[in-house]
Design a protein around this motif. Structure first.
Motif, short mmCIF file in Angstrom:
data_model
loop_
_atom_site.label_atom_id
_atom_site.label_comp_id
_atom_site.label_asym_id
_atom_site.label_seq_id
_atom_site.Cartn_x
_atom_site.Cartn_y
_atom_site.Cartn_z
N LEU A 89 0.82 -1.20 0.00
CA LEU A 89 0.00 0.00 0.00
C LEU A 89 0.86 1.26 0.00
N GLU A 90 0.55 2.16 -0.93
CA GLU A 90 1.24 3.44 -0.95
C GLU A 90 0.67 4.35 0.14
N VAL A 91 1.44 5.37 0.49
CA VAL A 91 1.00 6.34 1.49
C VAL A 91 1.22 7.73 0.92
N PRO A 92 0.66 8.76 1.55
CA PRO A 92 0.90 10.13 1.06
C PRO A 92 2.39 10.45 1.03
N PRO A 93 2.80 11.39 0.19
CA PRO A 93 4.22 11.74 0.09
C PRO A 93 4.79 12.14 1.45
N LEU A 94 6.00 11.68 1.73
CA LEU A 94 6.62 11.97 3.02
C LEU A 94 6.90 13.46 3.22
#
Length: 209
Positions: A89-94
């Motif tokens: 799963l991807e997450v919002p940009p760090l």
């Protein structure tokens, strides 16, 4: 969780939780102090609805664009996230810790089923979008604005923390007969050795307006 260092892997139609956090190590490398810990939710328990779900017709599919949680002062943009080539799963940009991510392969908020939003708990600059998620309590509201200009309101049923190797996959991604919402971030004890939080915090909510 560097805000969102949640890691799931897709296996067929289901999403299976793996050991969930690596991101916070990017923050704590080179630091000599433990970061401020996020609020801790109650021990894990099976979520129960705070009241009977109203007889609301499901909404058509539309991407969420913003989330507002008055009880903890959250007003955030929502962006779609998916899975990478490895099925994680991807997450919002760090570098944008104040936004939340919507799992776009699942249902959208207001459709029948459980929509999933993920967000970072902290960042190099301090608390991130879901830092206070553990403070939410049953009966409080979450408002999700959709791309079709509709606002779906959800009422919190439960807030719990789960060890990352015992993530409640079925409760989060399983079938539902009403429109539900799941908010996920990291929490629990901070493990200074690994640079990670040991738990995932999950908010369970049901559409009520």
């Amino acid at each position: 969780m560097y805000g969102g260092g949640l890691v799931w892997r897709r296996t067929g139609p289901a999403v299976v939780a793996l050991l969930a956090v690596t991101g916070l190590g990017l923050i704590t490398a080179g630091l000599t102090t433990t970061p401020e810990l996020p609020p801790q939710p109650p021990p894990a328990a099976a979520p129960t609805r705070t009241s009977a779900a109203p007889d609301l017709p499901p909404l058509p599919r539309a991407a969420p664009v913003a989330v507002r949680i008055p009880a903890i002062g959250v007003r955030a943009e929502v962006v779609p996230v998916g899975v990478d080539a490895a099925g994680v799963l991807e997450v919002p940009p760090l570098d944008r810790p104040t936004i939340a991510g919507w799992y776009r392969h699942g249902v959208s908020p207001g459709e029948t089923g459980n929509a999933v939003l993920v967000g970072h708990v902290d960042s190099p600059a301090g608390p991130a979008v879901f830092f206070d998620l553990g403070r939410l309590r049953p009966g409080q509201e979450i408002h999700v604005t959709r791309a079709d200009a509709r606002i779906s309101t959800f009422t919190v049923d439960a807030v719990s923390a789960y060890p990352k190797d015992r993530f409640p996959t079925d409760l989060v991604y399983g079938a539902a007969d009403v429109a539900g919402l799941r908010l996920i971030t990291c929490g629990g004890r901070f493990d200074a050795r690994s640079g990670n939080y040991v738990d995932n915090v999950v908010v369970f909510a049901t559409r009520t307006a």
